[in-house]
Design a protein around this motif. Structure first.
Motif, PDB file in Angstrom:
ATOM      1  N   LEU A 192       0.830  -1.204   0.000  1.00 49.76           N
ATOM      2  CA  LEU A 192       0.000   0.000   0.000  1.00 49.76           C
ATOM      3  C   LEU A 192       0.863   1.252   0.000  1.00 49.76           C
ATOM      4  O   LEU A 192       0.533   2.253  -0.640  1.00 49.76           O
ATOM      5  CB  LEU A 192      -0.936   0.005   1.219  1.00 49.76           C
ATOM      6  N   ASP A 193       1.963   1.197   0.716  1.00 52.64           N
ATOM      7  CA  ASP A 193       2.854   2.358   0.755  1.00 52.64           C
ATOM      8  C   ASP A 193       3.403   2.677  -0.633  1.00 52.64           C
ATOM      9  O   ASP A 193       3.640   3.839  -0.961  1.00 52.64           O
ATOM     10  CB  ASP A 193       4.012   2.102   1.734  1.00 52.64           C
TER      11      ASP A 193
ATOM     12  N   ASP B 214      -3.033   5.766   4.616  1.00 52.83           N
ATOM     13  CA  ASP B 214      -3.424   4.446   4.103  1.00 52.83           C
ATOM     14  C   ASP B 214      -2.999   3.319   5.034  1.00 52.83           C
ATOM     15  O   ASP B 214      -2.405   2.318   4.594  1.00 52.83           O
ATOM     16  CB  ASP B 214      -2.839   4.221   2.693  1.00 52.83           C
ATOM     17  N   ARG B 215      -3.304   3.461   6.312  1.00 53.65           N
ATOM     18  CA  ARG B 215      -2.977   2.396   7.266  1.00 53.65           C
ATOM     19  C   ARG B 215      -4.017   1.302   7.158  1.00 53.65           C
ATOM     20  O   ARG B 215      -5.207   1.540   7.332  1.00 53.65           O
ATOM     21  CB  ARG B 215      -2.970   2.922   8.715  1.00 53.65           C
ATOM     22  N   VAL B 216      -3.569   0.104   6.910  1.00 47.85           N
ATOM     23  CA  VAL B 216      -4.506  -0.999   6.715  1.00 47.85           C
ATOM     24  C   VAL B 216      -4.721  -1.757   8.014  1.00 47.85           C
ATOM     25  O   VAL B 216      -3.799  -1.905   8.831  1.00 47.85           O
ATOM     26  CB  VAL B 216      -3.999  -1.960   5.612  1.00 47.85           C
ATOM     27  N   GLU B 217      -5.951  -2.229   8.178  1.00 56.27           N
ATOM     28  CA  GLU B 217      -6.320  -3.064   9.311  1.00 56.27           C
ATOM     29  C   GLU B 217      -6.844  -4.386   8.734  1.00 56.27           C
ATOM     30  O   GLU B 217      -7.660  -4.373   7.817  1.00 56.27           O
ATOM     31  CB  GLU B 217      -7.398  -2.337  10.119  1.00 56.27           C
ATOM     32  N   ILE B 218      -6.358  -5.492   9.264  1.00 57.59           N
ATOM     33  CA  ILE B 218      -6.884  -6.803   8.832  1.00 57.59           C
ATOM     34  C   ILE B 218      -7.878  -7.262   9.881  1.00 57.59           C
ATOM     35  O   ILE B 218      -7.522  -7.464  11.040  1.00 57.59           O
ATOM     36  CB  ILE B 218      -5.754  -7.841   8.648  1.00 57.59           C
TER      37      ILE B 218
ATOM     38  N   GLN C 151       3.637  11.071  -2.459  1.00 63.57           N
ATOM     39  CA  GLN C 151       4.998  10.586  -2.245  1.00 63.57           C
ATOM     40  C   GLN C 151       6.046  11.422  -2.953  1.00 63.57           C
ATOM     41  O   GLN C 151       7.209  11.392  -2.606  1.00 63.57           O
ATOM     42  CB  GLN C 151       5.126   9.149  -2.736  1.00 63.57           C
ATOM     43  N   SER C 152       5.658  12.090  -4.014  1.00 58.83           N
ATOM     44  CA  SER C 152       6.656  12.820  -4.790  1.00 58.83           C
ATOM     45  C   SER C 152       5.972  13.886  -5.626  1.00 58.83           C
ATOM     46  O   SER C 152       4.751  13.972  -5.672  1.00 58.83           O
ATOM     47  CB  SER C 152       7.403  11.869  -5.717  1.00 58.83           C
ATOM     48  N   LYS C 153       6.799  14.655  -6.328  1.00 56.64           N
ATOM     49  CA  LYS C 153       6.231  15.730  -7.138  1.00 56.64           C
ATOM     50  C   LYS C 153       5.568  15.203  -8.405  1.00 56.64           C
ATOM     51  O   LYS C 153       4.933  15.967  -9.117  1.00 56.64           O
ATOM     52  CB  LYS C 153       7.309  16.755  -7.486  1.00 56.64           C
ATOM     53  N   VAL C 154       5.710  13.917  -8.713  1.00 56.16           N
ATOM     54  CA  VAL C 154       5.004  13.401  -9.890  1.00 56.16           C
ATOM     55  C   VAL C 154       3.683  12.725  -9.526  1.00 56.16           C
ATOM     56  O   VAL C 154       3.053  12.096 -10.363  1.00 56.16           O
ATOM     57  CB  VAL C 154       5.875  12.433 -10.728  1.00 56.16           C
ATOM     58  N   SER C 155       3.269  12.847  -8.265  1.00 63.42           N
ATOM     59  CA  SER C 155       1.960  12.269  -7.930  1.00 63.42           C
ATOM     60  C   SER C 155       1.116  13.267  -7.150  1.00 63.42           C
ATOM     61  O   SER C 155       1.594  14.326  -6.744  1.00 63.42           O
ATOM     62  CB  SER C 155       2.134  10.961  -7.143  1.00 63.42           C
TER      63      SER C 155
ATOM     64  N   GLY D 271      -7.907  -1.468  -2.417  1.00 61.60           N
ATOM     65  CA  GLY D 271      -8.365  -2.833  -2.159  1.00 61.60           C
ATOM     66  C   GLY D 271      -7.649  -3.840  -3.053  1.00 61.60           C
ATOM     67  O   GLY D 271      -7.348  -4.964  -2.644  1.00 61.60           O
ATOM     68  N   ARG D 272      -7.375  -3.439  -4.282  1.00 63.96           N
ATOM     69  CA  ARG D 272      -6.676  -4.339  -5.211  1.00 63.96           C
ATOM     70  C   ARG D 272      -5.245  -4.595  -4.747  1.00 63.96           C
ATOM     71  O   ARG D 272      -4.752  -5.725  -4.808  1.00 63.96           O
ATOM     72  CB  ARG D 272      -6.625  -3.715  -6.606  1.00 63.96           C
ATOM     73  N   VAL D 273      -4.591  -3.518  -4.341  1.00 66.71           N
ATOM     74  CA  VAL D 273      -3.198  -3.668  -3.935  1.00 66.71           C
ATOM     75  C   VAL D 273      -3.098  -4.488  -2.646  1.00 66.71           C
ATOM     76  O   VAL D 273      -2.186  -5.302  -2.478  1.00 66.71           O
ATOM     77  CB  VAL D 273      -2.533  -2.284  -3.789  1.00 66.71           C
ATOM     78  N   ALA D 274      -4.073  -4.304  -1.753  1.00 65.84           N
ATOM     79  CA  ALA D 274      -4.089  -5.103  -0.526  1.00 65.84           C
ATOM     80  C   ALA D 274      -4.273  -6.580  -0.867  1.00 65.84           C
ATOM     81  O   ALA D 274      -3.543  -7.447  -0.373  1.00 65.84           O
ATOM     82  CB  ALA D 274      -5.204  -4.614   0.408  1.00 65.84           C
ATOM     83  N   GLY D 275      -5.241  -6.865  -1.725  1.00 68.35           N
ATOM     84  CA  GLY D 275      -5.452  -8.249  -2.137  1.00 68.35           C
ATOM     85  C   GLY D 275      -4.250  -8.793  -2.904  1.00 68.35           C
ATOM     86  O   GLY D 275      -3.846  -9.948  -2.741  1.00 68.35           O
TER      87      GLY D 275
END
Lengths: 356, 356, 356, 356
Positions: free
Chosen positions: C45-46, C63-67, C52-56, C133-137
């Motif tokens: 997720l990170d 984006d702290r995830v909890e399971i 994060q940078s000047k290109v985003s 959600g996709r990246v977490a999965g």
């Protein structure tokens, strides 16, 4: 919307109408390498065939199956099996007269409302002739189960007040009622015969068992083994009730009596000393015998006048001619076996994905 | 393999364990524009909540639901509804002592065999706590059904030998057994109370009805309405039998008695003059009331010593402490309603695709 | 109708809106026994996080995830994994002014037509924020693949006319463009920076590779490996083209050049001496590296005036404020990896059912 | 595991091998009441048939289709359509010699690894002959789309360096390349002819368009319209690339150029003044023309010696005899149309469930 497929990974789609060109099925998801011959399928189809005795319909169909794909040099290839049975004794003329009347107990009315019109020839797709595709697919499922040591048996347990007093499985295929009690079978045949003469029909109960089912089959929480079996059985025409193990008897039970103690069996495996639960706990097989019972209603087609309405809602009297079963029980036996085989084959494969 | 979703187009996925962080669900396929509030869901959750009376478990959970997505300005958006309930009264310590023993009547053993290990805290996912997600999803389904004039009601019909003698629906929510017969309810409460004192549990029967269901719902041949309802009900923990209309009584019936004559109702619609069939013919709703019954086994968790084995198969005696229901019946009522609502909502939407 | 799930057996459902309460996913079908920690998911997720940078985009989200479920004592249990990320920097006010205007290049109009209304806050569910959600999965999928020796890597191959001249995989995470060519990366950053100053955005190409994929993955004829990968990639916002191996270059190829000769590799395995085919033949993996490329359009949100219409169809000028990415490429990298991981995990499990 | 079905609600299952008894399909989910005749299906099958010209295979098959179910009095009944085409010119002997060699560019090796063995006769199920079932199902889909005013057209856009300079749709079916530019078609035929004489094959590009597609089709987030179309196209043998609208050209685009302004069209509807996006935004159709392109590799079967290995991994030289297409382009045209029709029919039905 599409509802003619069953199973998630061992997936059967049936097609065909009672008095159309043919009936059949496509079976997708059968693993490659299963030894299979046309005879394996034909044998099961012969068991459900009509015209076999005085307790079933007199329609004459040979029900010769053709396997069109998915088989190469005696083994399944992992591609879909397409199986076909031509209708040869279709007599739609039997239904011409009553095509605008709703037969009591049949799907005519609900079908008309749903689709706007219907193939009125012998009930079209709502006919039990559709189950040919199920039995063909079930025959393949049984072969797959056999590779895992699983066997399935079903039989007529009860007809009206007559109930088998003993379960002699060798007896089942010896009598036309497929009842495991020879003496009771004889009484049943007499009762069916009388109902037929009175232009009536009879309901009853079929019991189904699976042995050798390994523990671990079934997928919580919605695809529990009993849930998928329940769906399978309630998808068979005429079924009005399904129960596992003690079934409706649990209404009278206490936990202390009903709970089956876990024990170590003689072969070292863990199991239960009694089997009130019927082989499934928490939706997952326990390794004990799976036991269920199906309540089948008396066939709706009876050759006596009944009151109904026509498509316009006007009162009418209908007499259903044609060739009908006075009881579905003996023919239900191979169909119920097929459906249970399909569910177990599906879950046997699904189980392969349970662990890393 | 994945088995935690239910429904083809109105599709609920539940998740969560009894003593984990939370339980909840994701509901995909709910049409856009449905008026929905948190209260609509909370109301149903409150009905299934534990700790409500002396006939249910004493676990204290507020079961406050949070809707995390899919809702905007009071209406569903057509995107997934994610709903969450935190577990606040989890006491896994209750289970620490028995984590290597197989509780009779529970899924412990079959779960271990299937997955190689299990979350032993209160049964983990095999706990009835999982049904929170079902009831939350069912609450939304009920709202959708209401837009079509469909209502659902369930109640405790029978406990042991006690059976409701009259069906007064106004009475259901007035007594803690959710029995539609006040006098019988009182007897039931006494019987449950006594079973609890004897550290035992009781089984029974719940009846479920749906009114206002339009004719035409249900998809031949495998996704018949009774097949999908059967699956839904058999996916509920503790259910051992399901029957529609006359149910197992059909074993004693003749076609001439059991067939329901079609008539034109007073409002001009076509229907049947009797309802032995229970609202479904050929797998498709007829417009008559849908009626079914569920047999629920006595809860397996009882506070008396039982014989069992541990994971190694060695004999052991187990006493299940913790907070348990002496009967599931009153809490089964909202769960059964939810499951029926989910099936009907799914088929209500599927029906939209039946005709060109 | 429900379309928020992906995968047949390793099945991910995502939920959540850009400026709603939270976003997340439910992953059903993950086998039991997979070692998993929150950190494994957080790390991925990170990588896709904004700010994060000047290109985003400059949106600040931790984006702290909890399971919430499916994990017990450090291992997956075979039950659904529910994962949750709260939205903390939602600023719906940015969108209040333009809620009745259709942003060019966005889903506003098509969404309105489809559902009758829409959550206009930041695009609602059509926002790239859904990909959390996709990246977490996908993070879980990567762990499963790792147990089979499969690794996935993606990188920015091209931005406008700038194309990586060498593929140094060690370089990818060292520059903010995630380009495997340090020198070209520098030029890309300059170009993105200039586009941002000009209130414009840029398109480009991401390349994705999978190594260690065993031969035999993919299910003919519709669930071919490239078909499921194609679907996965085209489900990512902004993707307008997907190609495997030589891709569109095949238009200029002859069979005699394009066919890859089969050889025995040094390790004894069979494979091909060249890899024009990109690792898949007949829909089934060959064991060679899987290679594909994705064409990503320039982000539609640009901070310059554009002509459009409002909901009534009246002409209007719109300027989209808010915090946007001038290029999606670096953030597309982990998303594309996640989607490929999901497809491969699904097929890795499906392959288990290929043979008796 | 089962992968031979396509579509969620308009669901096609194909079956059959190149040199088996027959090929065909089962189509479930077609709404009742659609006017359909055998000729409607035969017409499309005739378009994809082999042996039609010097640019296609010389295998002689009449491909006469039989509709076995689901049709009554000229209309679909809502039950599955089963369609069958017998293989009449199967010549498996052509493949006997090379059954232990892996044909370069073909699925022989990956199939063997997957299933343990394979039907080696003409590629078995990996043959393009399987697409007969797709075209039959697509023919029904086209009829359904026609009731909604949707039409589909495809054509050969490019072969090697030759690209159609004008799109005259009337021209498409007039030349054997199915190229919409008569002059370029002639050059293409010459080039194919030369490749054939050189025992080689050629790749190219097919363009596909759909008109009259209403806005609102496509299901976020995974079943986006481009995602399902992408899957459909990548499931066709030989396809190595798919792109929508500007496709890979977006790599060079800026947002300010690529965004299509929304306008009110002359007929009062809302749409875009340009169509860089290709008819789909956010996964949902916009009402503008859907445009995509497919890159098809040169057919792998070429009649010149190629180096390969046998099943044991030993080096070998193979020359593939039999009857092959020097280019797939003209026959790809009806197949691509069929697949697009299947996707659109599925989503046209799914859209019915979007709103309360």
């Amino acid at each position: 919307m599409a509802g003619n497929s069953f199973g998630q990974v061992f997936r059967l789609t049936t097609w065909g109408e009672s008095h159309g060109v043919a009936v059949g099925c496509t079976l997708d998801g059968c693993p490659a390498g299963l030894a299979l011959s046309v005879d394996d399928v034909q044998r099961e189809l012969d068991r459900r065939r009509v015209g076999q005795s005085k307790v079933s319909s007199q329609r004459q169909e040979l029900d010769r199956v053709e396997i069109l794909s998915g088989l190469f040099e005696g083994r399944t290839t992992g591609t879909p099996l397409s199986m076909l049975v031509r209708n040869t004794d279709a007599k739609p003329g039997h239904y011409e007269d009553i095509k605008q009347l709703y037969r009591p107990g049949h799907a005519d009315y609900s079908w008309d409302v749903k689709y706007g019109f219907r193939d009125w020839r012998g009930g079209g797709r709502s006919s039990a002739r559709e189950t040919i595709g199920r039995v063909a697919g079930g025959a393949v499922a049984k072969l797959l189960l056999a590779t895992a040591g699983i066997t399935i048996v079903a039989y007529t347990l009860q007809l009206g007040g007559l109930r088998a007093q003993q379960i002699d499985e060798q007896e089942i295929e010896r009598n036309i009622m497929r009842c495991p009690d020879a003496a009771v079978a004889e009484l049943m045949v007499a009762q069916v015969d009388q109902a037929r003469r009175e232009r009536d029909s009879l309901g009853g109960i079929v019991e189904v068992r699976a042995r050798g089912v390994p523990p671990g089959l079934g997928e919580p929480v919605f695809d529990k083994l009993q849930a998928d079996i329940g769906k399978a059985m309630f998808s068979i025409p005429a079924i009005k009730g399904v129960e596992f193990g003690e079934g409706f008897g649990v209404a009278h039970a206490r936990g202390s009596q009903h709970n089956d103690p876990f024990v170590r069996h003689a072969d070292g495996s863990i199991g239960t000393s009694t089997n009130h639960h019927g082989g499934i706990l928490g939706g997952i097989s326990t390794g004990e015998e799976i036991i269920l019972r199906l309540a089948a209603k008396p066939p709706a087609s009876i050759a006596q006048p009944q009151s109904t309405v026509n498509q316009a809602g006007d009162p009418a009297t209908i007499t259903v001619h044609g060739r009908h079963d006075p009881t579905v029980l003996p023919r239900l036996v191979p169909i119920a076996e097929a459906m249970l085989a399909l569910v177990l084959a599906d879950h046997l494969l699904r189980q392969r994905m349970d662990r890393v």
